[in-house]
Design an enzyme around this catalytic site. Sequence first.
Site, PDB file in Angstrom:
ATOM      1  N   LYS A   1      26.832  33.286  42.727  1.00  0.00           N
ATOM      2  CA  LYS A   1      27.765  34.442  42.943  1.00  0.00           C
ATOM      3  C   LYS A   1      27.864  35.384  41.668  1.00  0.00           C
ATOM      4  O   LYS A   1      27.899  36.628  41.860  1.00  0.00           O
ATOM      5  CB  LYS A   1      29.271  34.076  43.497  1.00  0.00           C
ATOM      6  CG  LYS A   1      29.841  35.017  44.223  1.00  0.00           C
ATOM      7  CD  LYS A   1      29.366  35.243  45.568  1.00  0.00           C
ATOM      8  CE  LYS A   1      30.300  35.991  46.340  1.00  0.00           C
ATOM      9  NZ  LYS A   1      29.960  36.214  47.567  1.00  0.00           N
ATOM     10  N   ASP A  10      28.024  40.382  48.609  1.00  0.00           N
ATOM     11  CA  ASP A  10      26.498  40.026  48.799  1.00  0.00           C
ATOM     12  C   ASP A  10      25.895  41.151  49.705  1.00  0.00           C
ATOM     13  O   ASP A  10      24.659  41.707  49.245  1.00  0.00           O
ATOM     14  CB  ASP A  10      26.201  38.564  49.574  1.00  0.00           C
ATOM     15  CG  ASP A  10      27.230  37.569  48.901  1.00  0.00           C
ATOM     16  OD1 ASP A  10      27.413  37.633  47.603  1.00  0.00           O
ATOM     17  OD2 ASP A  10      27.460  36.500  49.182  1.00  0.00           O
ATOM     18  N   GLY A  43      26.203  11.118  38.664  1.00  0.00           N
ATOM     19  CA  GLY A  43      26.014  11.006  39.982  1.00  0.00           C
ATOM     20  C   GLY A  43      26.948   9.597  40.097  1.00  0.00           C
ATOM     21  O   GLY A  43      27.630   9.051  39.264  1.00  0.00           O
ATOM     22  N   HIS A  90      29.622  15.169  29.846  1.00  0.00           N
ATOM     23  CA  HIS A  90      28.976  16.392  30.589  1.00  0.00           C
ATOM     24  C   HIS A  90      29.241  17.720  29.777  1.00  0.00           C
ATOM     25  O   HIS A  90      30.192  18.350  29.605  1.00  0.00           O
ATOM     26  CB  HIS A  90      29.994  16.470  31.677  1.00  0.00           C
ATOM     27  CG  HIS A  90      29.800  15.267  32.842  1.00  0.00           C
ATOM     28  ND1 HIS A  90      28.883  15.377  33.651  1.00  0.00           N
ATOM     29  CD2 HIS A  90      30.513  13.953  32.970  1.00  0.00           C
ATOM     30  CE1 HIS A  90      29.067  14.401  34.334  1.00  0.00           C
ATOM     31  NE2 HIS A  90      29.885  13.511  33.908  1.00  0.00           N
ATOM     32  N   GLU A 125      27.960  20.314  30.561  1.00  0.00           N
ATOM     33  CA  GLU A 125      28.413  21.452  31.602  1.00  0.00           C
ATOM     34  C   GLU A 125      29.776  21.837  31.777  1.00  0.00           C
ATOM     35  O   GLU A 125      30.019  23.001  32.253  1.00  0.00           O
ATOM     36  CB  GLU A 125      27.582  21.578  32.986  1.00  0.00           C
ATOM     37  CG  GLU A 125      28.149  20.321  33.636  1.00  0.00           C
ATOM     38  CD  GLU A 125      27.937  18.702  33.478  1.00  0.00           C
ATOM     39  OE1 GLU A 125      27.354  18.611  32.354  1.00  0.00           O
ATOM     40  OE2 GLU A 125      27.783  17.963  34.366  1.00  0.00           O
ATOM     41  N   CYS A 154      25.031  11.740  31.760  1.00  0.00           N
ATOM     42  CA  CYS A 154      25.919  10.743  32.484  1.00  0.00           C
ATOM     43  C   CYS A 154      25.005   9.674  33.299  1.00  0.00           C
ATOM     44  O   CYS A 154      24.193   9.000  32.662  1.00  0.00           O
ATOM     45  CB  CYS A 154      26.924  11.400  33.381  1.00  0.00           C
ATOM     46  SG  CYS A 154      28.259  10.316  33.779  1.00  0.00           S
ATOM     47  N   TYR A 155      25.127   9.813  34.708  1.00  0.00           N
ATOM     48  CA  TYR A 155      24.118   8.965  35.371  1.00  0.00           C
ATOM     49  C   TYR A 155      22.619   9.145  35.051  1.00  0.00           C
ATOM     50  O   TYR A 155      21.902   8.064  34.878  1.00  0.00           O
ATOM     51  CB  TYR A 155      24.330   9.369  36.817  1.00  0.00           C
ATOM     52  CG  TYR A 155      23.573   8.350  37.802  1.00  0.00           C
ATOM     53  CD1 TYR A 155      23.991   6.954  38.182  1.00  0.00           C
ATOM     54  CD2 TYR A 155      22.482   8.821  38.355  1.00  0.00           C
ATOM     55  CE1 TYR A 155      23.259   6.158  39.024  1.00  0.00           C
ATOM     56  CE2 TYR A 155      21.503   7.798  39.109  1.00  0.00           C
ATOM     57  CZ  TYR A 155      22.043   6.667  39.587  1.00  0.00           C
ATOM     58  OH  TYR A 155      21.358   5.730  40.271  1.00  0.00           O
TER      59      TYR A 155
END
Length: 524
Positions: free
Chosen positions: A370, A227, A55, A169, A171, A82-83
């Site tokens: 997605k 979708d 954040g 991070h 990710e 992180c944050y």
Amino acid sequence: MDRELVLVIDFGGQYNQLVARRVRECNVYCEICSYKTDIEKIKEMNPKGIILTGGPNSCYEADSPTYKKELFELGIPVLGLCYGAQLMQHILGGTVEKAPVREYGKTEIHVDVASKLFQGLEENTVVWMSHFDYISKPAPGFKITGYTKDCPVAVAECEEKQLYAIQFHPEVLHTVRGKEILSNFVYNVCGCAGDWKMDSFVENSIQAIREKVGDGKVLCALSGGVDSSVAAVLLAKAIGKQLTCVFVDHGLLRKNEGDEVEAVFGPDGEYDLNFIRVNAQDRYYEKLKGVDEPEEKRKIIGEEFIRVFEEEAKKIGAVDFLVQGTIYPDVVESGLGGESAVIKSHHNVGGLPDHVDFKEIIEPLRDLFKDEVRKAGLELGIPEYLVFRQPFPGPGLGIRIIGEVTAEKVKIVQDADAIYREEVDRAAASFKDENGVEAPWMPNQYFAALTNMRSVGVMGDERTYDYAVALRAVRTIDFMTAESAEIPYEVMNKVMNRIINEVKGVNRVMYDLTSKPPGTIEFE
Ligand code: XMP
């Protein structure tokens, strides 16, 4: 559905959805909730693990997002990123302050490979850092299990309480072993079994739809996009002829698209459903006659869609459920769950019809990202060209024809666009290496548009006065920002030649170099 859950608590980090996607790539279902979510609600959700995101704030400032200390006493493993890492340390008695050296970018780290988090890794690896503050002293009971040149506490952990704080991070793809670190967290620390798989999602959804719908009637607006196609097939497999799909061909689709959709979903296709194709082309062209203002065009196309859909629905009569193709990012971006999510999803189909008689909305893809929708689509046996379709705007070619829309202009842009896509796809396929790595220039979205400009040219010995086609190709991750793609010159040259030779009414081809911002991806 009864499945194991890892919960991502969002503190406003730009990568919140990425964290959840990476966890799901480990076959563990993951949801995102705001840091404002009540602890009782979190207990109810019964997660097997919790991840606190990054954040933009400083956790030691009074009005920064925070959480109750009790979160770390639930006996549920927590991973702070992180944050989230700094906040965990701050709350539990460590020291967080402004770092003497700001770390940003790829950074060498040394990790303790005896840690459950780093099993199978090398001691030295590269991670993605982005922080101003740092943990200068870990909280009591925490051990330092990772450090970098400028960050003495890059990882702190308390194995006994299953609490892990990591400054980087995992990710982000730049963190070389990020996926393994998250996988180690969900499997080694949280003890997940990995039950989130698209084949079981499909199976469970079919079961759940059957239970929910019973012998009710269901109506679905099918656009041919990913979708709505996946939602329709899922419902068709679950309830067959109780489902009616209405496909409005507004005459602003790409070349052959209407027939492609009909081939898959219509009577000659392989699904057992009621399929209604409404050929509303002339009606649309009539409404759009003389209109050249983009917003007005969008409004007319959207409203006309609702009107056509309502007329068809009226013929069908009352239904029990209306299908919406809402997906998980829509839910997250509109604030988790509740009414707001529904409001956003209505926008996805360009407004919800007022005069359709239905009792409830059914959103079978509400939990999926997605890429998971695409996986579910493949699992369901939907053809790849539908599953990997580019994004295509609801108003279709209506916003790729600058100025007034006419049948003649639609034909020009359809033909030019088909040539362009065919050549880019061909070049991209021949570029792909044996590992499936794509060309570095491969655009995420590419299409032709028709400028409203005519200019003088010469063909044979004849003077021409014809339209200019604009080609657009962008590389983008989130479609919020984009760069024009550097498609090789020889590919563009071939496209230009083919368009000029094969598409009547065009004598000039241009390439749009504009980034977004200041440009948008579409022309109107
Ligand atoms: P812009 O033009 O806003 O486009 O940079 C960003 C992305 O959104 C798509 N787009 C739309 N999609 N209805 C849609 O469903 C619309 O009205 C619409 N307008 C733009 C566009 O194709 C791009 O992927």
